[in-house]
Design a protein around this motif. Structure first.
Motif, PDB file in Angstrom:
ATOM      1  N   GLU A  17       0.800  -1.228   0.000  1.00  0.00           N
ATOM      2  CA  GLU A  17       0.000   0.000   0.000  1.00  0.00           C
ATOM      3  C   GLU A  17       0.835   1.282   0.000  1.00  0.00           C
ATOM      4  N   ALA A  18       2.073   1.184   0.454  1.00  0.00           N
ATOM      5  CA  ALA A  18       2.867   2.398   0.663  1.00  0.00           C
ATOM      6  C   ALA A  18       3.265   3.046  -0.657  1.00  0.00           C
ATOM      7  N   GLU A  19       3.206   4.381  -0.695  1.00  0.00           N
ATOM      8  CA  GLU A  19       3.666   5.108  -1.876  1.00  0.00           C
ATOM      9  C   GLU A  19       5.183   5.283  -1.846  1.00  0.00           C
ATOM     10  N   THR A  20       5.754   5.370  -0.669  1.00  0.00           N
ATOM     11  CA  THR A  20       7.201   5.485  -0.507  1.00  0.00           C
ATOM     12  C   THR A  20       7.603   4.762   0.770  1.00  0.00           C
ATOM     13  N   GLY A  21       8.904   4.559   0.929  1.00  0.00           N
ATOM     14  CA  GLY A  21       9.410   4.134   2.231  1.00  0.00           C
ATOM     15  C   GLY A  21       9.858   2.701   2.371  1.00  0.00           C
ATOM     16  N   LYS A  22       9.744   1.854   1.313  1.00  0.00           N
ATOM     17  CA  LYS A  22      10.189   0.470   1.408  1.00  0.00           C
ATOM     18  C   LYS A  22      11.489   0.311   0.606  1.00  0.00           C
ATOM     19  N   LYS A  39      30.878  -8.343   6.685  1.00  0.00           N
ATOM     20  CA  LYS A  39      29.903  -9.352   6.280  1.00  0.00           C
ATOM     21  C   LYS A  39      29.173  -8.872   5.037  1.00  0.00           C
ATOM     22  N   VAL A  40      28.602  -9.824   4.330  1.00  0.00           N
ATOM     23  CA  VAL A  40      27.827  -9.509   3.133  1.00  0.00           C
ATOM     24  C   VAL A  40      26.459 -10.147   3.293  1.00  0.00           C
ATOM     25  N   GLY A  41      25.420  -9.454   2.813  1.00  0.00           N
ATOM     26  CA  GLY A  41      24.098 -10.042   2.988  1.00  0.00           C
ATOM     27  C   GLY A  41      22.971  -9.177   2.486  1.00  0.00           C
ATOM     28  N   LEU A  42      21.814  -9.310   3.124  1.00  0.00           N
ATOM     29  CA  LEU A  42      20.544  -8.781   2.617  1.00  0.00           C
ATOM     30  C   LEU A  42      19.824  -7.975   3.680  1.00  0.00           C
ATOM     31  N   PHE A  43      18.958  -7.074   3.221  1.00  0.00           N
ATOM     32  CA  PHE A  43      18.112  -6.349   4.157  1.00  0.00           C
ATOM     33  C   PHE A  43      16.809  -5.950   3.473  1.00  0.00           C
ATOM     34  N   SER A  44      15.784  -5.758   4.280  1.00  0.00           N
ATOM     35  CA  SER A  44      14.480  -5.301   3.802  1.00  0.00           C
ATOM     36  C   SER A  44      13.867  -4.465   4.908  1.00  0.00           C
ATOM     37  N   ILE A  45      13.720  -3.166   4.664  1.00  0.00           N
ATOM     38  CA  ILE A  45      13.311  -2.262   5.729  1.00  0.00           C
ATOM     39  C   ILE A  45      12.221  -1.305   5.250  1.00  0.00           C
ATOM     40  N   SER A  46      11.624  -0.654   6.220  1.00  0.00           N
ATOM     41  CA  SER A  46      10.614   0.361   5.969  1.00  0.00           C
ATOM     42  C   SER A  46      10.968   1.594   6.780  1.00  0.00           C
ATOM     43  N   SER A  47      10.651   2.745   6.251  1.00  0.00           N
ATOM     44  CA  SER A  47      10.782   3.969   7.042  1.00  0.00           C
ATOM     45  C   SER A  47       9.711   3.984   8.127  1.00  0.00           C
ATOM     46  N   GLN A  48       9.934   4.784   9.150  1.00  0.00           N
ATOM     47  CA  GLN A  48       8.945   4.904  10.231  1.00  0.00           C
ATOM     48  C   GLN A  48       7.622   5.460   9.716  1.00  0.00           C
ATOM     49  N   GLU A  49       7.698   6.337   8.708  1.00  0.00           N
ATOM     50  CA  GLU A  49       6.507   7.041   8.251  1.00  0.00           C
ATOM     51  C   GLU A  49       5.615   6.195   7.331  1.00  0.00           C
ATOM     52  N   ALA A  50       6.209   5.190   6.678  1.00  0.00           N
ATOM     53  CA  ALA A  50       5.466   4.421   5.677  1.00  0.00           C
ATOM     54  C   ALA A  50       4.350   3.595   6.319  1.00  0.00           C
ATOM     55  N   ILE A  51       3.302   3.377   5.533  1.00  0.00           N
ATOM     56  CA  ILE A  51       2.226   2.484   5.970  1.00  0.00           C
ATOM     57  C   ILE A  51       2.803   1.084   6.133  1.00  0.00           C
ATOM     58  N   ARG A  52       2.309   0.379   7.147  1.00  0.00           N
ATOM     59  CA  ARG A  52       2.848  -0.971   7.376  1.00  0.00           C
ATOM     60  C   ARG A  52       2.557  -1.888   6.195  1.00  0.00           C
ATOM     61  N   GLY A  53       3.304  -2.984   6.133  1.00  0.00           N
ATOM     62  CA  GLY A  53       3.184  -3.913   5.013  1.00  0.00           C
ATOM     63  C   GLY A  53       4.389  -3.814   4.109  1.00  0.00           C
TER      64      GLY A  53
END
Length: 526
Positions: free
Chosen positions: A401-406, A500-514
């Motif tokens: 749903e988020a327009e930005t932030g993921k 280390k090398v690896g992966l991440f998946s984050i959201s900003s505080q402001e973004a809608i959850r999901g």
């Protein structure tokens, strides 16, 4: 959970030369402070894991050269709430592994809480919950000894940062079960005069002598000391048995004496290679006048020096080439044992469902007020595996749903870090190459380059080159034609660990959850 029975062979580092010899390091990865035992025809290794979870890696070998990562003995660090937040440099320091009364034991010192122990009858399965053997600050580098007279002892060192004193080795008595220290301890060696920062203590008994193997002189600059006495409390005689000398292998120390079934002696130790971490070496060892001699004395000063290659241990048979896993195709149940989180994991961070040949990382909101990724708990990381290698992956971003932030991507993590990520705005998808220099002290992440993407999917690649760990990022939209992006980045170690090398998946505080990202695979290659 233990790993499956597949045999993994690295494309980027194999120690077994397939001609009866091996080359050092036997593991070109940050298995810091290694300890090794033999049980029957099997060899088991563990190592420091600091704040990473799961901790206490368990590796297995049949020939001392070819190693497989089979388990992690510590699914979550304790106290669990403390380690929900990244505790860089804290946690599991210099464990020792032992076998007694048909059980495997691992002891380690947490510099802030004390000495812990876990045990099991089967190292492939779940280990028992940790037991606090001795509460205290600055008690580190612990090793038990079950004496032949029924007494049980624990030797340890001290972390000056917590205890206010270092360069001391202390012996405590334990109860018969090895679950509790029962006295205040007696200092048995003071290294202040000639063995500053003596630590990493390991306890052995042989031919009536008590031996304490202990490195001194600092992680990257030190030497290996062996102490011996007929009395558990000393006085101990001292001998330096391994040093850098005329070789290029700095700080050769802290590890394990292991005997084969035909009574060959060998010594495992580490070498500190900055961003590449503390990599594992194996030295030939023999006994003379009840003193161990390690490596070869190239400069003829009576002290051994590390070898770069040698004939393999004689175990009477040949074994297949095998190395700790690196690549993960995410086609099994769960993720590979090589992966560690930046803090104690939360079950909602990822999903790896049976039948789905991808890893789903959910867009977890960053903690409030963090300026960069240094204190993000849900980084999924693994060790640098070789001096030269490429890490590549395919990532699809689903912001919901988020327009930005993921944001999701690939990262080289240390006190400085750099990323290549896919994110989005109202116009569509963007790929960004970023870096945070001095991330450990709160510097903000900056964007080196960004490009528009046609879809929500991209292929990511990092090429790492020795000797300085220079990382070049590139990306592709079709998986065939890769374009360099951003600027080269010099990998840096973390707190007591390699990069280390690896992966991440984050959201900003402001973004809608999901939101989430799907990772098709993660590959380590030449």
């Amino acid at each position: 959970m233990a790993q499956n029975n597949e045999v993994y062979k690295s494309e980027v580092w194999v120690a077994d030369q397939e001609d009866g010899t091996y080359k050092n390091p036997i593991i070109y990865a940050d298995y810091s402070d290694p300890d090794v035992i033999r049980v029957g025809d099997d060899y088991y290794m563990t190592a420091s894991s600091f704040n990473a979870a799961p901790g206490l890696p368990i590796l297995h070998s049949k020939d001392m050269i070819n190693w497989k990562l089979i388990n992690n003995a510590l699914p979550q660090l304790i106290p669990k709430d403390t380690f929900k937040i990244p505790q860089h440099g804290n946690g599991v320091w210099a464990p020792s592994i032992r076998y007694h009364n048909n059980e495997f034991y691992i002891y380690w010192g947490d510099p802030d809480f004390g000495v812990y122990m876990v045990k099991t009858k089967n190292p492939n399965e779940k280990w028992d919950d940790p037991i606090l053997v001795m509460e205290g600050k600055g008690i580190i580098d612990t090793c038990p000894l079950w004496d032949d007279n029924g007494e049980v002892y624990l030797v340890h060192a001290w972390a000056g940062s917590r205890a206010g004193i270092k360069s001391l080795l202390t012996v405590n008595r334990m109860n018969a079960e090895g679950t509790k220290v029962i006295d205040a301890g007696i200092h048995v060696y003071d290294g202040h005069d000639i063995d500053n920062t003596i630590e990493g203590s390991k306890f052995y008994k042989r031919d009536g002598y008590y031996y304490i193997f202990a490195p001194a002189g600092g992680v990257s600059t030190g030497w290996q000391v062996v102490l011996r006495s007929k009395n558990i409390y000393g006085p101990y005689e001292r001998k330096v048995v391994l040093e850098q000398g005329s070789t290029k292998i700095n700080g050769p120390h802290q590890g394990a004496w292991v005997e084969t079934t035909n009574n060959e002696s060998w010594f495992y130790h580490f070498q500190d290679l900055d961003a590449y971490g503390r990599v594992v070496h194996l030295q030939p060892m023999r006994w003379e006048n009840n003193w161990p001699l390690m490596g070869e004395d190239f400069d003829k000063n009576g002290i051994g020096e590390p070898v770069t290659s040698y004939k393999k241990p004689d175990i009477g048979k040949s074994n297949p080439i095998e190395t700790p896993a690196e690549t993960d195709n995410f086609d099994g149940f769960g993720i590979g044992l090589q992966w560690q989180w930046n803090a104690n994991p939360n079950v909602v961070w990822h999903a790896k469902l049976p039948g789905n040949n991808y890893l789903r990382l959910f867009s977890i909101k960053a903690p409030e007020g963090v300026p960069n990724l240094w204190m993000i708990p849900n980084l999924l990381l693994q060790k640098f595996p070789a001096p030269n290698f490429a890490a590549s992956t395919k990532i699809s971003l689903f912001p919901e749903e988020a327009e930005t932030g993921k944001t999701a991507g690939i990262i080289v993590m240390g006190t400085d870090y750099a990323t290549l990520s896919i994110t989005h705005d109202k116009k569509g998808y963007i790929i960004k190459q970023t870096e945070a220099i001095n991330a450990i002290n709160g510097s903000e992440e900056i964007i080196n380059s960004e490009k528009r993407l046609k879809t929500n999917m991209a292929y990511f690649k990092i090429e790492v080159e020795a000797p300085d760990g220079i990382c070049q990022f590139s990306y592709s939209e079709d998986g065939k034609r890769f374009k360099k992006i951003g600027k080269p980045f010099k990998a840096q170690p973390g707190k007591w660990i390699g990069a280390k090398v690896g992966l991440f998946s984050i959201s900003s505080q402001e973004a809608i959850r999901g939101g989430y990202s799907d990772i098709d695979w993660f590959k380590i290659s030449k």
